[in-house]
Design an enzyme around this catalytic site. Structure first.
Site, PDB file in Angstrom:
ATOM      1  N   LYS A 173       0.878  -1.179   0.000  1.00 14.60           N
ATOM      2  CA  LYS A 173       0.000   0.000   0.000  1.00 14.60           C
ATOM      3  C   LYS A 173       0.916   1.230   0.000  1.00 14.60           C
ATOM      4  CE  LYS A 173      -1.729   3.010   2.001  1.00 14.60           C
ATOM      5  NZ  LYS A 173      -1.482   4.413   1.552  1.00 14.60           N
ATOM      6  N   CYS A 281      13.845  11.170   5.913  1.00 13.66           N
ATOM      7  CA  CYS A 281      13.854  10.842   7.345  1.00 13.66           C
ATOM      8  C   CYS A 281      15.264  10.893   7.897  1.00 13.66           C
ATOM      9  CB  CYS A 281      13.243   9.480   7.592  1.00 13.66           C
ATOM     10  SG  CYS A 281      14.250   8.179   6.911  1.00 13.66           S
TER      11      CYS A 281
END
Ligand code: NAD
Length: 499
Positions: A173, A281
């Site tokens: 997903k 990140c």
């Protein structure tokens, strides 16, 4: 007609378009297509396809699974320009940066090519009289991956190539904000020879994710995204009996020591703070300068160097970085800059509302430098995820390390120094999962594993590399005896030992 980014289920592209959401080109600010948001039934169909494909794929020899990975790598390289273009159109990152992300993804496929070697078990002969024992690593079944917008090619490839090479089947997903490069990559995996159903992609939002977290056919979930969602994913997956690794947000500090090669530190900080608009990140978002002399030198050299940075559209590869992902995110980043200013910090270079000719509606934020930031400020505590570097001034390395250890996140960090003893002490003691010594973005290569500490990762195993193999397999230990003819063991009620 509106283009719809749909789903890839059982090898077929389908568009369940009852619910859709616009996908934007962040450089122009215009919606360019719609992405289908999968219903519960669509996600269940993807899981069913993965479940049906599992028995045959599990029993396919590892070397044959590896051959698909070799072909997949070739196709990724042949289609690199198209993939980078799709990333640029929907994420906004410049082609040189997209190419770097893709290469890091390909390196994970290269690692998965060695799966026959990686799955070799452990064997001990004669653990008892005529008894041999071995451990083997079996696939889990159907596993799921849920990925963020900021690396639409690389982060999915942290997950599915290795999971599939291990013999699992997969439901991915991806982020609904930039779905097209991920879908294209999944189609290339099929072109490489992946049987239908082994890799399925469903686009969607929380509705789709919740099916993956609760359906009992899903055995494990890998997640990468923000910390609040990572925590939700981890606790929900665990409550539903699933193995889970959930990687979250970050606030990565760089310590700039007084003895650092300041010009080198400035060059490294420019790329690590502002590359990809700070939407990594592992972006360095805080520079902790030790001593006022180092801080003053750092700020003045950064200010000067930042005059040459260019923010703009992905289509011009001379740009250093592109827009942020959405209008809402642009406003959020601007809001953090304003809040630091209101809290008493000094905005040395202000990137709010830059003028980008020809792209006036784009979601741009220019490179921003803020000095005099303190740990109490909201802009220091929270992840900004934009092209903003904040400078905190401290008096000692211990004070700098304490600051890092006290922060809720522990993803990456770096020290700029010429002092080997200080660097060794730092890497040994700092409470962060990935550490750089004069290396600003210490993102582990594919044959190590990636993961932060503290609230940057929920779970025990890091992503990809050796930990990835462990995450996507379960150990089975077999103990075997073939008694010699005529030799029979007597009854024994004691715990068997070799004493
Ligand atoms: P996000 O948490 O908003 O979304 C990540 C995924 O979760 C997406 O697929 C999204 O559809 C899904 N999601 C969003 N809200 C949900 C909900 N309420 N319930 C269930 N699923 C939901 O993250 P993002 O904005 O796409 O990505 C940026 C974040 O990811 C940053 O915080 C960044 O630090 C982090 N990140 C971490 C790593 C790492 O390795 N630690 C790597 C890349 C990005």
């Amino acid at each position: 007609m509106t283009t719809i980014a749909g789903h890839l289920i059982n090898g077929e592209m389908i568009a369940d378009s009852t619910r859709t959401q616009p996908v934007f080109n962040p450089a122009t600010g215009q919606a360019t297509k719609e992405v289908a948001l999968a219903s519960v039934e669509t996600v269940e169909a993807a899981i069913a396809a993965a479940q049906a494909a599992y028995p045959e794929w599990r029993n396919t020899p590892a070397i044959k699974r590896a051959r698909v990975m070799f072909r997949f790598k070739e196709l990724l390289e042949q289609n690199a320009d198209r993939i980078c273009e799709l990333i640029g159109e929907e994420h906004g990152k410049i082609s040189h940066d997209a190419a770097g992300e893709l290469q890091r993804g390909i390196e994970n496929v290269e690692y998965a090519c060695g799966i026959a070697e990686l799955l070799k078990g452990e064997y001990s002969k004669n653990v008892g009289p005529g008894i041999d024992s071995w451990s083997e690593f079996q696939p889990l079944g159907v596993v799921a991956g849920i990925t963020p917008f900021n690396f639409p090619a690389m982060v999915p490839m942290w997950m599915f190539p290795l999971a599939i090479a291990c013999g699992n089947t997969f439901v991915l997903k991806p982020s609904e904000r930039d779905p097209s490069s991920t879908l294209f990559i999944a189609q290339l995996a099929h072109e490489a020879g992946l049987p239908a159903g082994v890799l399925n992609v469903v686009n969607g939002d929380k509705e789709a994710v919740d099916v993956l977290l609760t359906d009992e056919r899903i055995k494990a979930v890998s997640f990468v995204g923000s910390t609040p969602i990572a925590e939700y994913i981890y606790s929900t997956a665990n409550a539903n009996g699933k193995r889970c690794q959930a990687l979250g947000g970050a606030k990565n500090h760089a310590i700039v020591m007084p003895d650092a090669d300041m010009d080198n530190a400035v060059n490294q900080l420019l790329g690590a703070a502002f590359g990809s608009s700070g939407e990594r990140c592992m972006a360095l978002s805080v520079a902790v300068a030790v001593g006022d002399a180092a801080a003053d030198a750092l700020v003045s050299k950064m200010k000067e160097a930042m005059q040459n940075l260019s923010v703009g559209a992905y289509s011009d590869s001379s740009n250093d970085f592109g827009p942020v992902i959405t209008r809402q995110h642009q406003q959020k980043v601007n809001g953090y800059i304003s809040s630091a200013e209101e809290d008493g910090a000094t905005v040395v270079v202000d990137g709010r509302n830059p003028q980008v000719e020809g792209f006036e509606e784009g979601f741009f934020v220019g490179a921003t430098l803020i000095d005099g930031v303190t740990p109490q400020m909201v802009s220091y505590k929270e992840e900004i995820f934009g092209p903003v570097l904040q400078v905190v001034r401290v008096n000692s390395m211990q004070e700098a390390m304490q600051l890092i250890d006290d922060h809720e996140y522990g993803n990456g960090t770096c020290i700029f120094t010429r002092d080997g003893e200080a660097a060794r002490y730092f890497s040994d003691h700092i409470q962060v999962g990935m550490v750089g010594i004069n290396v600003p973005l210490p993102v582990p290569v594919a044959y190590h594993s990636f993961g932060g500490w503290k609230r940057s990762l929920f779970g025990d195993l890091h992503a990809y590399g050796p930990d990835g193999v462990r995450f996507y397999t379960k150990r089975k230990t077999i103990t075997q005896r073939w008694p010699s003819a005529g030799v029979r063991e007597g009854v024994n009620f004691s715990m068997p030992t070799m004493k």
